[in-house]
Design an enzyme around this catalytic site. Structure first.
Site, PDB file in Angstrom:
ATOM      1  N   GLU A   1       0.881  -1.167   0.000  1.00 13.55           N
ATOM      2  CA  GLU A   1       0.000   0.000   0.000  1.00 13.55           C
ATOM      3  C   GLU A   1       0.918   1.216   0.000  1.00 13.55           C
ATOM      4  OE1 GLU A   1      -1.815   2.758  -0.126  1.00 13.55           O
ATOM      5  OE2 GLU A   1      -1.959   2.922   2.030  1.00 13.55           O
TER       6      GLU A   1
ATOM      7  N   GLU B   1       3.836   9.581  -0.684  1.00  8.41           N
ATOM      8  CA  GLU B   1       4.590   8.832   0.320  1.00  8.41           C
ATOM      9  C   GLU B   1       5.990   8.432  -0.152  1.00  8.41           C
ATOM     10  OE1 GLU B   1       2.810   5.679   2.456  1.00  8.41           O
ATOM     11  OE2 GLU B   1       0.904   6.689   2.700  1.00  8.41           O
TER      12      GLU B   1
END
Length: 367
Positions: free
Chosen positions: A321, A330
């Site tokens: 993820e 991220e």
């Protein structure tokens, strides 16, 4: 039949209804037994427990929560901190919120402790902190009592700790936004692209790596992700509905966090799941996996995927993820690509294996 003959039956029905109501209320009464924070006494219900603390121990839990501006996580840590360390009320006055902020205090000392279920957001009649002071008429200086001065000092320390955390979060966010802007400019302007190995080497030497991984060492960010029902259930359904494809395969979980995706993979039929994460949250994941009796399938490794050695040369599937805000925020995509190029077998499964980003230009014609 006369009216008098009907009356006994009517009275009997009323009595029966009343009895029925009493039985219902008795069967639905649920009184929780609460163990005192500072002694071995027990009380029935949260209200009586709070009164016991105030009367016997001269400790007002509500006032303490308000005084230190505790949120739900800090409150849970406080209760477990007191129980684990056998803290007494007079000791709490010398401590500040930093003393019980370790994540180890998220684990309950007493199973199903009713005090942990106390919803501090629904506090009623919150006391208003008033500080008495005197003003010197000669020089206009304010004189505080020793107790009030100490309280202000503790408040300042708490605010400083919160400010440091927020400054770190802002710094990391700014760093990641700048990296995202640079990558977007290269994509849009078709500048010279860096080789993937150069990107990985740069990432290894980045000074912000430690701070980046430290942000994932705390439960708060993982709680936010786990409570994203659509995200979590989408991964679960993708694994469970395709369990035939994952039966007896080796799965690699990149950035496993608390291990939720690894456990889904183990339940879907994988014979081995290798879970990798650099942050300290992996130690909690080890406990979670063990408590779910999946430690015979899931192998957890701490470290950067680019720096560690896996037990398997190749894996049948990779799950991660890695998506963040605006898809790339991220910064995990490089590691996922590295895992695909170095460990995934030919025709292996990469989940997810496709994503899209939509960008639209706009302008203000009035200027």
């Amino acid at each position: 039949m006369t009216e008098q003959e009907l009356m006994p039956d009517i009275e009997m029905d009323e009595t029966s209804d009343a009895d029925s109501g009493d039985d219902w209320s008795e069967t639905n009464e649920d009184v929780q037994t609460v163990i005192c924070l500072f002694c071995k006494d027990t009380t029935d219900g949260i209200t009586n427990a709070l009164k016991h603390l105030e009367v016997l121990h001269n400790f007002a839990l509500r006032n303490f929560i308000t005084k230190h501006s505790l949120d739900s996580y800090s409150y849970i840590k406080l209760i477990n901190f007191i129980r684990q360390k056998n803290i007494q009320p007079e000791q709490l006055n010398t401590l500040c919120i930093k003393d019980w902020q370790d994540d180890e205090y998220l684990y309950p000392v007493i199973e199903d402790d009713p005090l942990l279920m106390y919803d501090i957001e629904d506090l009623e009649n919150k006391p208003v902190n008033t500080i008495s002071y005197t003003v010197n008429s000669e020089n206009g200086c304010v004189t505080l009592s020793e107790a009030h001065f100490a309280e202000l000092q503790r408040t300042i320390q708490t605010l400083k700790a919160q400010l440091e955390q927020r400054e770190l979060a802002c710094f990391l966010a700014k760093q990641q936004v700048n990296e995202m802007i640079e990558k977007a400019q290269k994509l849009v302007l078709d500048d010279e692209q860096e080789n993937i190995e150069e990107i990985i080497d740069k990432k290894r030497s980045s000074r912000t790596d430690e701070g980046y991984f430290n942000t994932y060492s705390h439960f708060a960010i993982h709680h936010e992700m786990l409570t994203d029902k659509i995200r979590t259930e989408s991964y679960r359904d993708a694994l469970f509905t395709n369990s035939i494809r994952f039966s007896n395969c080796i799965m690699l979980d990149v950035g496993c966090g608390t291990g939720i995706l690894s456990m889904f993979a183990a339940k879907s039929g994988c014979r081995k799941v290798i879970s990798v994460d650099q942050s300290d949250v992996i130690y909690h994941a080890m406990d979670i996996v063990r408590e779910n009796n999946l430690d015979n399938i899931i192998i957890l490794k701490k470290g950067r995927l680019e720096d560690i050695t896996l037990e398997e040369e190749k894996v049948d599937a990779i799950i991660s993820e890695w998506m963040g805000y605006f898809l790339l925020f991220e910064g995990m995509l490089d590691t996922v690509i590295y895992a695909r190029d170095h460990y995934l077998v030919a025709n292996g499964i990469l989940m997810p294996n496709r994503c899209s980003m939509s960008i639209v230009g706009s302008g203000d014609t009035r200027k």
